[in-house]
Design a protein around this motif. Structure first.
Motif, PDB file in Angstrom:
ATOM      1  N   LYS A   1     -10.571   0.680   2.626  1.00 35.24           N
ATOM      2  CA  LYS A   1      -9.912   0.812   0.927  1.00 35.24           C
ATOM      3  C   LYS A   1      -9.301   2.260   1.199  1.00 35.24           C
ATOM      4  O   LYS A   1      -9.729   3.146   1.475  1.00 35.24           O
ATOM      5  N   ASP A   2      -8.183   2.144   0.541  1.00 33.04           N
ATOM      6  CA  ASP A   2      -7.216   3.318   0.440  1.00 33.04           C
ATOM      7  C   ASP A   2      -7.085   3.800  -0.946  1.00 33.04           C
ATOM      8  O   ASP A   2      -7.085   3.047  -1.935  1.00 33.04           O
TER       9      ASP A   2
ATOM     10  N   SER B   1       1.516   5.413   7.414  1.00 36.87           N
ATOM     11  CA  SER B   1       0.889   4.494   6.454  1.00 36.87           C
ATOM     12  C   SER B   1      -0.574   3.828   6.619  1.00 36.87           C
ATOM     13  O   SER B   1      -0.730   3.444   7.775  1.00 36.87           O
TER      14      SER B   1
ATOM     15  N   ALA C   1      -1.406   1.256   5.775  1.00 35.85           N
ATOM     16  CA  ALA C   1      -1.184  -0.165   5.937  1.00 35.85           C
ATOM     17  C   ALA C   1      -1.494  -0.437   7.571  1.00 35.85           C
ATOM     18  O   ALA C   1      -1.818  -1.565   8.032  1.00 35.85           O
TER      19      ALA C   1
ATOM     20  N   ASN D   1       0.944  -1.010  -0.111  1.00 40.59           N
ATOM     21  CA  ASN D   1       0.081   0.037  -0.158  1.00 40.59           C
ATOM     22  C   ASN D   1       0.944   1.244   0.054  1.00 40.59           C
ATOM     23  O   ASN D   1       1.732   1.508   0.829  1.00 40.59           O
TER      24      ASN D   1
END
Length: 122
Positions: free
Chosen positions: A113-114, A105, A107, A84
């Motif tokens: 959802k990113d 981050s 993560a 990610n």
């Protein structure tokens, strides 16, 4: 009751992934926080450093405990962590004991959802 349960949100599993019994499903969502409910927030999934830039080699601002709520101000591309590349510019609540700002981050955040819908690009 969890936020996800209150909102009636269900978690899916990736195609080919083993599914868990519904009692073990982990749901990740951003939620409104702070006094004026202006910012969306997420929780840290582990102990993680809030950093000055979106890279793990950047100076750290503070070490955030697992489960710590952070405000999501905006996002930008940065170093890839666990597949990610999204990093959120975050702020802790003022009771941290003091407010800090920096990058985390995606993560390590409960965003789902990113980049998270509703969060602008920095």
């Amino acid at each position: 009751m969890s936020i996800a349960a209150a909102l009636g949100i269900m978690s899916g599993t990736a195609q080919g992934a083993a599914s868990k019994p519904s009692s073990e499903v982990s749901v990740q969502v951003a939620y409104k926080c702070y006094v004026n409910s202006y910012w969306l927030c997420a929780e840290t999934l582990d102990r993680v450093y809030q950093r000055a830039q979106p890279t793990k080699n950047s100076d750290y601002v503070v070490l955030l405990d697992k489960g710590r709520s952070v405000q999501l101000r905006c996002w930008k591309e940065g170093e890839v962590i666990n597949g990610n590349n999204v990093w959120y510019y975050t702020a802790t609540d003022v009771d941290y004991p003091y407010q800090t700002i920096g990058y985390v981050s995606a993560a390590y955040l409960s965003t789902g959802k990113d980049p998270e819908w509703g969060i602008g690009h920095c």
